[in-house]
Design an enzyme around this catalytic site. Structure first.
Site, PDB file in Angstrom:
ATOM      1  N   THR A 135       2.862 -21.720 -25.415  1.00  0.00           N
ATOM      2  CA  THR A 135       1.514 -20.206 -24.985  1.00  0.00           C
ATOM      3  C   THR A 135       0.912 -21.059 -23.864  1.00  0.00           C
ATOM      4  OG1 THR A 135      -0.389 -19.446 -25.476  1.00  0.00           O
ATOM      5  CG2 THR A 135       0.820 -21.121 -26.705  1.00  0.00           C
ATOM      6  N   ASP A 136       0.039 -20.128 -22.585  1.00  0.00           N
ATOM      7  CA  ASP A 136      -1.208 -21.464 -22.554  1.00  0.00           C
ATOM      8  C   ASP A 136      -1.959 -21.308 -23.507  1.00  0.00           C
ATOM      9  OD1 ASP A 136      -2.187 -18.594 -23.109  1.00  0.00           O
ATOM     10  OD2 ASP A 136      -2.523 -18.040 -20.904  1.00  0.00           O
ATOM     11  N   GLU A 137      -2.299 -20.711 -24.267  1.00  0.00           N
ATOM     12  CA  GLU A 137      -3.274 -21.107 -25.469  1.00  0.00           C
ATOM     13  C   GLU A 137      -3.647 -22.556 -25.200  1.00  0.00           C
ATOM     14  OE1 GLU A 137      -4.406 -18.636 -28.789  1.00  0.00           O
ATOM     15  OE2 GLU A 137      -3.291 -16.881 -26.922  1.00  0.00           O
ATOM     16  N   TYR A 160      -3.641 -21.381 -33.767  1.00  0.00           N
ATOM     17  CA  TYR A 160      -3.014 -20.843 -33.667  1.00  0.00           C
ATOM     18  C   TYR A 160      -2.388 -22.077 -33.136  1.00  0.00           C
ATOM     19  CZ  TYR A 160       0.047 -18.334 -30.382  1.00  0.00           C
ATOM     20  OH  TYR A 160       1.278 -18.273 -29.096  1.00  0.00           O
ATOM     21  N   LYS A 164       1.092 -24.907 -32.234  1.00  0.00           N
ATOM     22  CA  LYS A 164       1.279 -24.868 -31.293  1.00  0.00           C
ATOM     23  C   LYS A 164       1.398 -25.458 -29.808  1.00  0.00           C
ATOM     24  CE  LYS A 164       3.769 -21.698 -29.928  1.00  0.00           C
ATOM     25  NZ  LYS A 164       5.002 -21.141 -29.737  1.00  0.00           N
TER      26      LYS A 164
HETATM   27  P1  NAD Z   1       5.203 -11.470 -33.071  1.00  0.00           P
HETATM   28  O1  NAD Z   1       4.508 -12.365 -33.945  1.00  0.00           O
HETATM   29  O2  NAD Z   1       5.773 -10.097 -32.432  1.00  0.00           O
HETATM   30  O3  NAD Z   1       7.351 -12.483 -33.306  1.00  0.00           O
HETATM   31  C1  NAD Z   1       7.670 -13.262 -34.409  1.00  0.00           C
HETATM   32  C2  NAD Z   1       8.666 -13.759 -34.794  1.00  0.00           C
HETATM   33  O4  NAD Z   1       8.978 -14.531 -35.348  1.00  0.00           O
HETATM   34  C3  NAD Z   1       8.739 -12.269 -35.939  1.00  0.00           C
HETATM   35  O5  NAD Z   1      10.141 -11.749 -36.110  1.00  0.00           O
HETATM   36  C4  NAD Z   1       8.510 -12.973 -37.504  1.00  0.00           C
HETATM   37  O6  NAD Z   1       9.557 -12.042 -37.938  1.00  0.00           O
HETATM   38  C5  NAD Z   1       9.384 -14.337 -36.658  1.00  0.00           C
HETATM   39  N1  NAD Z   1       9.115 -15.506 -37.359  1.00  0.00           N
HETATM   40  C6  NAD Z   1       7.400 -15.696 -38.189  1.00  0.00           C
HETATM   41  N2  NAD Z   1       8.413 -16.541 -39.185  1.00  0.00           N
HETATM   42  C7  NAD Z   1       8.847 -17.453 -39.150  1.00  0.00           C
HETATM   43  C8  NAD Z   1       9.407 -18.500 -40.097  1.00  0.00           C
HETATM   44  N3  NAD Z   1       9.415 -18.797 -40.414  1.00  0.00           N
HETATM   45  N4  NAD Z   1      11.583 -18.153 -39.827  1.00  0.00           N
HETATM   46  C9  NAD Z   1      11.919 -17.687 -38.522  1.00  0.00           C
HETATM   47  N5  NAD Z   1      11.164 -16.210 -37.930  1.00  0.00           N
HETATM   48  C10 NAD Z   1       9.919 -16.441 -38.372  1.00  0.00           C
HETATM   49  O7  NAD Z   1       5.547 -12.972 -31.949  1.00  0.00           O
HETATM   50  P2  NAD Z   1       5.651 -13.563 -30.261  1.00  0.00           P
HETATM   51  O8  NAD Z   1       4.464 -12.195 -29.614  1.00  0.00           O
HETATM   52  O9  NAD Z   1       6.705 -12.288 -30.044  1.00  0.00           O
HETATM   53  O10 NAD Z   1       5.874 -14.300 -30.256  1.00  0.00           O
HETATM   54  C11 NAD Z   1       6.569 -15.119 -29.596  1.00  0.00           C
HETATM   55  C12 NAD Z   1       6.960 -16.328 -29.226  1.00  0.00           C
HETATM   56  O11 NAD Z   1       6.608 -16.261 -27.935  1.00  0.00           O
HETATM   57  C13 NAD Z   1       5.431 -17.107 -30.075  1.00  0.00           C
HETATM   58  O12 NAD Z   1       6.321 -18.743 -30.088  1.00  0.00           O
HETATM   59  C14 NAD Z   1       4.226 -17.450 -29.487  1.00  0.00           C
HETATM   60  O13 NAD Z   1       4.063 -18.792 -29.478  1.00  0.00           O
HETATM   61  C15 NAD Z   1       4.615 -17.046 -28.307  1.00  0.00           C
HETATM   62  N6  NAD Z   1       4.028 -17.031 -27.077  1.00  0.00           N
HETATM   63  C16 NAD Z   1       3.714 -15.143 -27.417  1.00  0.00           C
HETATM   64  C17 NAD Z   1       3.027 -14.486 -26.459  1.00  0.00           C
HETATM   65  C18 NAD Z   1       2.357 -13.718 -26.541  1.00  0.00           C
HETATM   66  O14 NAD Z   1       1.656 -13.150 -25.378  1.00  0.00           O
HETATM   67  N7  NAD Z   1       2.566 -12.372 -27.664  1.00  0.00           N
HETATM   68  C19 NAD Z   1       1.949 -15.397 -25.193  1.00  0.00           C
HETATM   69  C20 NAD Z   1       2.821 -16.903 -25.320  1.00  0.00           C
HETATM   70  C21 NAD Z   1       3.823 -17.083 -25.948  1.00  0.00           C
HETATM   71  P1  TYD Z   2      -5.019 -10.501 -28.139  1.00  0.00           P
HETATM   72  O1  TYD Z   2      -4.497 -10.015 -28.172  1.00  0.00           O
HETATM   73  O2  TYD Z   2      -5.278 -11.211 -30.424  1.00  0.00           O
HETATM   74  O3  TYD Z   2      -4.334 -11.897 -27.852  1.00  0.00           O
HETATM   75  P2  TYD Z   2      -5.004 -13.933 -27.692  1.00  0.00           P
HETATM   76  O4  TYD Z   2      -6.451 -13.501 -28.511  1.00  0.00           O
HETATM   77  O5  TYD Z   2      -3.997 -14.393 -28.097  1.00  0.00           O
HETATM   78  O6  TYD Z   2      -5.425 -14.231 -26.233  1.00  0.00           O
HETATM   79  O7  TYD Z   2      -6.794 -10.549 -27.409  1.00  0.00           O
HETATM   80  C1  TYD Z   2      -6.104 -10.900 -26.344  1.00  0.00           C
HETATM   81  C2  TYD Z   2      -8.324  -9.967 -26.423  1.00  0.00           C
HETATM   82  O8  TYD Z   2      -9.032  -9.181 -26.905  1.00  0.00           O
HETATM   83  C3  TYD Z   2      -8.642 -11.469 -26.839  1.00  0.00           C
HETATM   84  O9  TYD Z   2     -10.172 -12.218 -26.187  1.00  0.00           O
HETATM   85  C4  TYD Z   2      -9.076 -11.175 -28.018  1.00  0.00           C
HETATM   86  C5  TYD Z   2      -9.783  -9.676 -27.867  1.00  0.00           C
HETATM   87  N1  TYD Z   2     -10.231  -8.605 -28.589  1.00  0.00           N
HETATM   88  C6  TYD Z   2     -10.426  -7.061 -28.867  1.00  0.00           C
HETATM   89  O10 TYD Z   2     -11.207  -7.484 -27.945  1.00  0.00           O
HETATM   90  N2  TYD Z   2     -10.557  -6.579 -29.697  1.00  0.00           N
HETATM   91  C7  TYD Z   2      -9.148  -6.325 -30.341  1.00  0.00           C
HETATM   92  O11 TYD Z   2      -9.309  -6.109 -31.350  1.00  0.00           O
HETATM   93  C8  TYD Z   2      -8.260  -7.816 -30.156  1.00  0.00           C
HETATM   94  C9  TYD Z   2      -6.339  -7.677 -30.751  1.00  0.00           C
HETATM   95  C10 TYD Z   2      -8.315  -8.614 -29.517  1.00  0.00           C
END
Ligand code: NAD
Ligand code: TYD
Length: 362
Positions: A135-137, A160, A164
């Site tokens: 992630t960019d975070e 989180y 990461k």
């Molecule tokens: P998500 O929470 O939707 O899915 C995570 C998946 O991992 C789930 O299916 C869960 O069952 C599985 N999981 C969790 N713990 C586990 C374990 N111990 N063993 C096996 N499986 C396990 O997450 P996502 O949004 O699809 O994110 C996927 C990846 O991308 C993550 O690594 C996250 O850090 C990264 N990422 C997400 C975003 C975003 O915007 N969602 C952006 C950048 C990077």
């Molecule tokens: P989120 O989807 O949780 O992603 P991240 O925190 O990883 O960027 O949140 C996106 C942005 O929206 C973040 O600044 C928090 C804000 N947010 C709200 O204002 N209300 C909400 O209910 C949620 C889930 C997030």
């Protein structure tokens, strides 16, 4: 040496991005291999996300926890894995504040377990790859200007992002010390179908439909960069095929929005599709207590992956968002399923008392 890409272990493939990635990969003409999806099916993982693939011979699902050493080693040997695409993680910042333990055990220890299994199984094979999805975070929080580069120093701020960042460091250390072929991508906020309704975009769409308050944290002035999930999947597939081992790529939408502006825009998009008055949605906007340590702004400079690998975003925001809203309005069965059980209990326990700071309906 060409990469094999014949037997791909996808971890966390039943989650939001992983399931979109698997479907994307199986649709690629250039992909002739098979996929093994290892997922523990936590609250965020849902077999329904890939139900349409159950008859596809190229796809296998194994319920496995990446913290389980034996189970992970077995996956490598039984399926002759030559590529890992590692998505499995605890992924929600709010949850990491309420309870960080699983973030450390899964994101840090789980990644360690996978790296060790890959090292053991692969020896010095050059045709293999461990791709880590990050992630960019990890770069921390920006002021009002600037963007994260691949060379930006890590400065994670939430449990989180710290977990990461820890996993990214482990992956690089295994490359440096043990010569494991690795790549890493650091991506901005994804949106699209199958996103668990605890993240901003699905929370807002579903609350609008149900006439519930739209909880905007703080004053809604935090900025995020939004990328369509399919474009992220394509970035990862591009890296698997063409990204040299050892490289890191930032992936982003070049599409920054203040949260409050995005929520208002979503009110417009949802109103157009439901036919309800936009004002009925706007007046649901409710400013609530801010997230502790809330990162102000993320922005990604993704010039490297564009320049070196020729990747581009294929979805513009209006069409991506409109498709996403349509998907949530149509998939009521999926929504009911993911919102039942453990998720509901968690929301009731942790969010029940979340106060509304003020109530600017407009
Ligand atoms: P998500 O929470 O939707 O899915 C995570 C998946 O991992 C789930 O299916 C869960 O069952 C599985 N999981 C969790 N713990 C586990 C374990 N111990 N063993 C096996 N499986 C396990 O997450 P996502 O949004 O699809 O994110 C996927 C990846 O991308 C993550 O690594 C996250 O850090 C990264 N990422 C997400 C975003 C975003 O915007 N969602 C952006 C950048 C990077
Ligand atoms: P989120 O989807 O949780 O992603 P991240 O925190 O990883 O960027 O949140 C996106 C942005 O929206 C973040 O600044 C928090 C804000 N947010 C709200 O204002 N209300 C909400 O209910 C949620 C889930 C997030």
């Amino acid at each position: 040496m060409e990469r094999s890409l014949e037997s791909i272990l996808v971890t966390g493939g039943s989650g939001f991005i992983g399931s979109n990635f698997i479907r994307h990969l199986l649709a690629q003409e250039g992909f002739s291999g098979r996929i093994v999806n290892a997922d523990a099916l936590t609250y965020a993982g849902n077999p329904l996300n890939l139900a349409d693939l159950q008859d596809d011979e190229r796809y296998t699902f194994i319920q496995a926890d990446i913290r389980d050493e034996e189970a992970v080693a077995r996956l490598f040997s039984e399926y002759e894995v030559d590529t890992v695409v590692h998505f499995a993680a605890e992924s929600h910042v709010d949850r990491s504040i309420f309870g960080p333990r699983d973030f450390i055990t899964t994101n840090v220890m789980g990644t360690f377990t996978l790296l060790e299994a890959a090292r053991e199984a692969w020896g010095d094979r050059p045709d293999v790859l461990f791709h880590h999805v990050s992630t960019d975070e990890v770069y921390g929080s920006l002021g009002d200007t600037g963007a994260f580069l691949e060379t930006t120093a890590y400065d994670p701020k939430s449990p989180y992002s710290a977990s990461k960042a820890g996993s990214d460091h482990l992956v690089r250390a295994w490359a440096h010390t043990f010569h494991l072929p690795v790549t890493i991508s650091n991506c901005s906020n994804n949106y699209g179908p199958y996103q668990f309704p605890e993240k901003l975009v699905p929370v807002m769409i579903l609350n609008m439909v149900e006439g519930k308050p739209l909880p905007v944290y703080g004053q809604g002035l935090n900025v995020r960069d939004w990328l369509y999930v399919g474009d992220h999947a394509q970035a990862i597939w591009t890296i698997l095929q063409h990204g040299p081992a050892g490289e890191t790529y930032n992936v982003g939408g070049e599409n920054e929005w203040r949260n409050i502006d995005l929520v208002k825009h979503l009110c417009d998009v949802v109103a157009k599709q439901t036919g309800e008055p936009e004002d009925d949605y706007l007046r649901l906007i409710t400013y609530v207590t801010d997230r502790p340590g809330h990162d102000h702004r993320y922005a990604i400079d993704c010039a490297k992956i564009k320049r070196e690998l020729g990747w581009r975003q294929a979805h513009d925001f209006p069409s991506g968002l409109s498709e996403t809203v349509a998907w949530y309005l149509a998939n009521t069965e999926w929504i009911a399923s993911v919102r039942s059980g453990e998720y509901r209990t968690w929301m009731e326990t942790n969010y029940a008392g979340r106060g509304s700071v003020n109530d600017h309906g407009r």
